[in-house]
Design a protein around this motif. Structure first.
Motif, short mmCIF file in Angstrom:
data_model
loop_
_atom_site.label_atom_id
_atom_site.label_comp_id
_atom_site.label_asym_id
_atom_site.label_seq_id
_atom_site.Cartn_x
_atom_site.Cartn_y
_atom_site.Cartn_z
N GLY A 102 22.24 17.39 2.44
CA GLY A 102 21.35 18.54 2.33
C GLY A 102 22.02 19.79 1.85
N ASN A 103 23.34 19.79 1.73
CA ASN A 103 24.06 21.00 1.35
C ASN A 103 25.30 20.68 0.53
N ARG A 126 20.46 14.71 -3.19
CA ARG A 126 19.17 15.26 -2.76
C ARG A 126 18.43 14.34 -1.80
N ASN A 167 19.28 11.54 0.98
CA ASN A 167 20.43 11.10 1.77
C ASN A 167 20.36 9.60 2.06
#
Length: 372
Positions: A119-120, A213, A215
């Motif tokens: 997510g990051n 994007r 997972n």
């Protein structure tokens, strides 16, 4: 003042940032990604092969020699881990050096790094080496503070990896990476574009972009010039366990419309016999740059596109409701040639556009499958 003959000096000699600067240091402890707690993902047969290879070491079905060779290219392979090391370096021994005219060595033979976690994920660095090298050592990232970070290293797109080591500082601790949101894997079968030609670095192939994007583990089975839909490949792909969905995108290598009309239904049928409920996403190819000058190419593409749409509709009408057709006409926007390096193979811009287009479709298909 030193004088040079203008014709004898290359531009990269005048900018230190444009030169290969391999960083070799004795300050590191070298770790094999084959060992715990590192996780190698994206290679469906890794647990049985223990090789950086995309197909079985000895396939159960005969495969073309070209596919067997291309299976050693590590496109989609990723190494994930967490560490508080101040340095992240790699030492890589390749099966061959770079040699493509239209794809940077960093994409063909390089390793790049991301940090931040699911997510990051943020780009952290790319291996620095001299084009043509069979072996290199390079620092990917320097962490000024000794803090825990998650890392994901993307393996070369167009060469194989014989050996690889990860260099961390001697005081570093290592732990396992975060889990995927699901153990079900996204499998993609296709052509050179699926394999990643011609991304500037591994993390910019569209399958690797999507893996940051969404997972989940992505299995890249793109075979450059040789994704032809052979039934043997369908049988091998059907052996991959825990599939979330299968993406079929080999039209560009289909050897003509008539041949495609034979191989595609058979390919889907073979996979469906093994996995009756797994979603299948069929993607038609995007327009090539030359289509503006050769209308016959447009006609051929549209004929195959309509065939694919009709096939999916007929199979759906027959009761298979886990099929999705994606019209690839707008995968690269309204001026597709501008997002390619040669009118066919996407640049990083093109791959980002592909990922942007496909991401909501993939997420919708996965969400629908998860609800049933």
């Amino acid at each position: 003042m030193e004088k040079h003959n203008r014709e004898e000096v290359s531009p990269h000699q005048l900018d230190q940032n444009m030169k290969a600067q391999n960083v070799v240091t004795d300050e590191l402890t070298w770790h094999s990604p084959l060992d715990e707690p590192f996780r190698v993902s994206g290679l469906a047969w890794f647990e049985s092969n223990r090789l950086y290879r995309r197909l079985p070491a000895v396939p159960d079905y005969p495969i073309p020699s070209a596919v067997d060779i291309l299976a050693n290219c590590t496109s989609g392979g990723q190494i994930r881990f967490r560490t508080n090391s101040r340095y992240i370096s790699v030492r890589v021994r390749l099966t061959a050096g770079s040699g493509m005219y239209h794809m940077p060595p960093t994409g063909e033979c390089g390793v790049d790094a991301y940090t931040g976690g699911p997510g990051n994920w943020l780009f952290a660095g790319t291996a620095n080496f001299t084009p043509g090298q069979l072996e290199y050592e390079s620092r990917l990232f320097v962490n000024e503070n000794r803090e825990w970070r998650s890392y994901m290293l993307n393996l070369p797109l167009y060469q194989g990896v014989k050996e690889m080591w990860i260099g961390l500082d001697s005081e570093a601790e290592i732990s396992s990476p975060e889990s995927y949101d699901s153990d079900k894997r996204i499998i993609l079968y296709g052509t050179s574009i699926t394999q990643g030609g011609c991304a500037a670095r591994p993390g910019m192939s569209y399958t690797n972009i999507l893996s940051r994007r969404i997972n989940r583990e992505f299995i890249n089975l793109g075979f450059s010039g040789n994704g032809k839909g052979e039934p043997e490949l369908a049988h091998l792909i059907a052996q991959i366990d825990n599939p979330a969905c299968l993406v079929i995108d080999y039209e560009a290598n289909s050897c003509g419309t008539e041949q495609y009309k034979k191989t595609l239904p058979a390919f889907i049928r073979i996979y469906r016999e093994a996995h009756p409920d797994v979603p299948i996403i069929l993607v038609s190819r995007f327009p090539y740059g030359a289509e503006r000058f050769k209308p016959e190419l447009v006609q051929e593409r549209l004929e195959r596109r309509d065939f694919q749409a009709d096939l999916i509709q007929s199979l759906t009408d027959a009761g298979d409701h886990r099929l999705t057709f994606v019209d690839g006409t707008n995968l690269l926007g309204s001026h597709p040639g501008e997002a390619t390096v040669d009118g066919v193979h996407p640049t990083d811009l093109g791959f980002m556009m592909m990922a942007d287009y496909l991401e909501p479709i993939f997420k919708q298909v996965l969400a629908s499958a998860d609800q049933t």
